[in-house]
Design a protein around this motif. Sequence first.
Motif, PDB file in Angstrom:
ATOM      1  N   ARG A 145       0.832  -1.212   0.000  1.00 30.08           N
ATOM      2  CA  ARG A 145       0.000   0.000   0.000  1.00 30.08           C
ATOM      3  C   ARG A 145       0.863   1.257   0.000  1.00 30.08           C
ATOM      4  O   ARG A 145       0.549   2.250  -0.665  1.00 30.08           O
ATOM      5  CB  ARG A 145      -0.943  -0.006   1.203  1.00 30.08           C
ATOM      6  N   HIS A 146       1.959   1.230   0.737  1.00 30.02           N
ATOM      7  CA  HIS A 146       2.867   2.381   0.798  1.00 30.02           C
ATOM      8  C   HIS A 146       3.537   2.622  -0.556  1.00 30.02           C
ATOM      9  O   HIS A 146       3.614   3.756  -1.024  1.00 30.02           O
ATOM     10  CB  HIS A 146       3.918   2.142   1.885  1.00 30.02           C
ATOM     11  N   PHE A 147       4.018   1.550  -1.207  1.00 33.01           N
ATOM     12  CA  PHE A 147       4.766   1.701  -2.457  1.00 33.01           C
ATOM     13  C   PHE A 147       3.874   1.833  -3.680  1.00 33.01           C
ATOM     14  O   PHE A 147       4.371   2.200  -4.746  1.00 33.01           O
ATOM     15  CB  PHE A 147       5.765   0.554  -2.627  1.00 33.01           C
ATOM     16  N   GLU A 148       2.597   1.571  -3.558  1.00 30.46           N
ATOM     17  CA  GLU A 148       1.691   1.814  -4.678  1.00 30.46           C
ATOM     18  C   GLU A 148       1.492   3.305  -4.922  1.00 30.46           C
ATOM     19  O   GLU A 148       0.926   3.694  -5.934  1.00 30.46           O
ATOM     20  CB  GLU A 148       0.346   1.129  -4.447  1.00 30.46           C
ATOM     21  N   ARG A 149       1.957   4.137  -4.009  1.00 30.14           N
ATOM     22  CA  ARG A 149       1.887   5.588  -4.174  1.00 30.14           C
ATOM     23  C   ARG A 149       3.266   6.203  -4.423  1.00 30.14           C
ATOM     24  O   ARG A 149       3.428   7.410  -4.352  1.00 30.14           O
ATOM     25  CB  ARG A 149       1.263   6.212  -2.922  1.00 30.14           C
ATOM     26  N   LYS A 150       4.260   5.371  -4.676  1.00 24.17           N
ATOM     27  CA  LYS A 150       5.630   5.845  -4.875  1.00 24.17           C
ATOM     28  C   LYS A 150       6.031   5.789  -6.348  1.00 24.17           C
ATOM     29  O   LYS A 150       5.632   4.893  -7.072  1.00 24.17           O
ATOM     30  CB  LYS A 150       6.623   4.987  -4.078  1.00 24.17           C
ATOM     31  N   SER A 151       6.851   6.729  -6.749  1.00 24.51           N
ATOM     32  CA  SER A 151       7.416   6.721  -8.091  1.00 24.51           C
ATOM     33  C   SER A 151       8.717   5.924  -8.067  1.00 24.51           C
ATOM     34  O   SER A 151       9.579   6.163  -7.223  1.00 24.51           O
ATOM     35  CB  SER A 151       7.711   8.144  -8.563  1.00 24.51           C
ATOM     36  N   TYR A 152       8.859   4.999  -8.994  1.00 23.20           N
ATOM     37  CA  TYR A 152      10.064   4.182  -9.087  1.00 23.20           C
ATOM     38  C   TYR A 152      11.204   5.036  -9.622  1.00 23.20           C
ATOM     39  O   TYR A 152      11.051   5.791 -10.576  1.00 23.20           O
ATOM     40  CB  TYR A 152       9.822   2.998 -10.028  1.00 23.20           C
ATOM     41  N   ASN A 153      12.355   4.910  -8.995  1.00 21.77           N
ATOM     42  CA  ASN A 153      13.533   5.655  -9.412  1.00 21.77           C
ATOM     43  C   ASN A 153      14.747   4.818  -9.051  1.00 21.77           C
ATOM     44  O   ASN A 153      14.915   4.435  -7.894  1.00 21.77           O
ATOM     45  CB  ASN A 153      13.562   6.999  -8.693  1.00 21.77           C
ATOM     46  N   LEU A 154      15.600   4.533  -9.995  1.00 24.34           N
ATOM     47  CA  LEU A 154      16.785   3.708  -9.766  1.00 24.34           C
ATOM     48  C   LEU A 154      17.651   4.260  -8.639  1.00 24.34           C
ATOM     49  O   LEU A 154      18.230   3.508  -7.868  1.00 24.34           O
ATOM     50  CB  LEU A 154      17.613   3.607 -11.056  1.00 24.34           C
ATOM     51  N   PHE A 155      17.700   5.571  -8.499  1.00 23.87           N
ATOM     52  CA  PHE A 155      18.629   6.185  -7.566  1.00 23.87           C
ATOM     53  C   PHE A 155      18.066   6.409  -6.165  1.00 23.87           C
ATOM     54  O   PHE A 155      18.831   6.515  -5.221  1.00 23.87           O
ATOM     55  CB  PHE A 155      19.131   7.515  -8.130  1.00 23.87           C
ATOM     56  N   THR A 156      16.754   6.515  -6.007  1.00 21.82           N
ATOM     57  CA  THR A 156      16.222   6.848  -4.680  1.00 21.82           C
ATOM     58  C   THR A 156      15.131   5.914  -4.173  1.00 21.82           C
ATOM     59  O   THR A 156      14.980   5.748  -2.968  1.00 21.82           O
ATOM     60  CB  THR A 156      15.671   8.285  -4.658  1.00 21.82           C
TER      61      THR A 156
END
Length: 190
Positions: free
Chosen positions: A86-97
């Motif tokens: 649920r937390h990561f379904e609102r996150k933007s994927y980024n290789l660096f962060t």
Amino acid sequence: MVVVHRLEWHRSICHMEDGAILDFSGSNFVNVEDFAFGAVARYVQLDREKCCFPPNLAGHTCKRGYQHAAYGTAVTWDDALSSSVRHFERKSYNLFTCNSHSFVANCLNRLCYSGSMDWNMLNVAALVLFKGRWVDSMSIIRSFLPFTLVLCLGLVLVGWPFLVGLFSFPLLLIGWFLLGTYCVKTLLES
């Protein structure tokens, strides 16, 4: 309850009940049983007994009871994974962060695995590197053959400057993760 490792750079984690693998592989999206980067190559069998599953807020078995409760106490393994999903379904994927390592670190923090809530990208990478087991001998070949072919081809065509270029990026990336993890703690997601 396995941390899975594919192609030497991607991490995911399994549900306890059905063994389904959860894979943070893109912005606002956690795959279930649909691998973004190929088949499983390495894994670490995690011990459920090393997790903190308190029956109530006062029943913590870990040393970080209050911090664990504030972060999000889980009653079961799958409950912790669901909270992380649920937390990561609102996150933007980024290789660096914010990447798959961050997702697994978040899950391990919610589980308070090994009594620690300090899991981060580097801890997860080290866990798989030092305690990981290969699925079979073919997975070793699938993981290292492409790198070996590119290395040989680059050395034949370009020579030693190819090695400088090839190893510069990983060293800069490792430096970035060390800086972000230990010097600027709010820079990287975990």
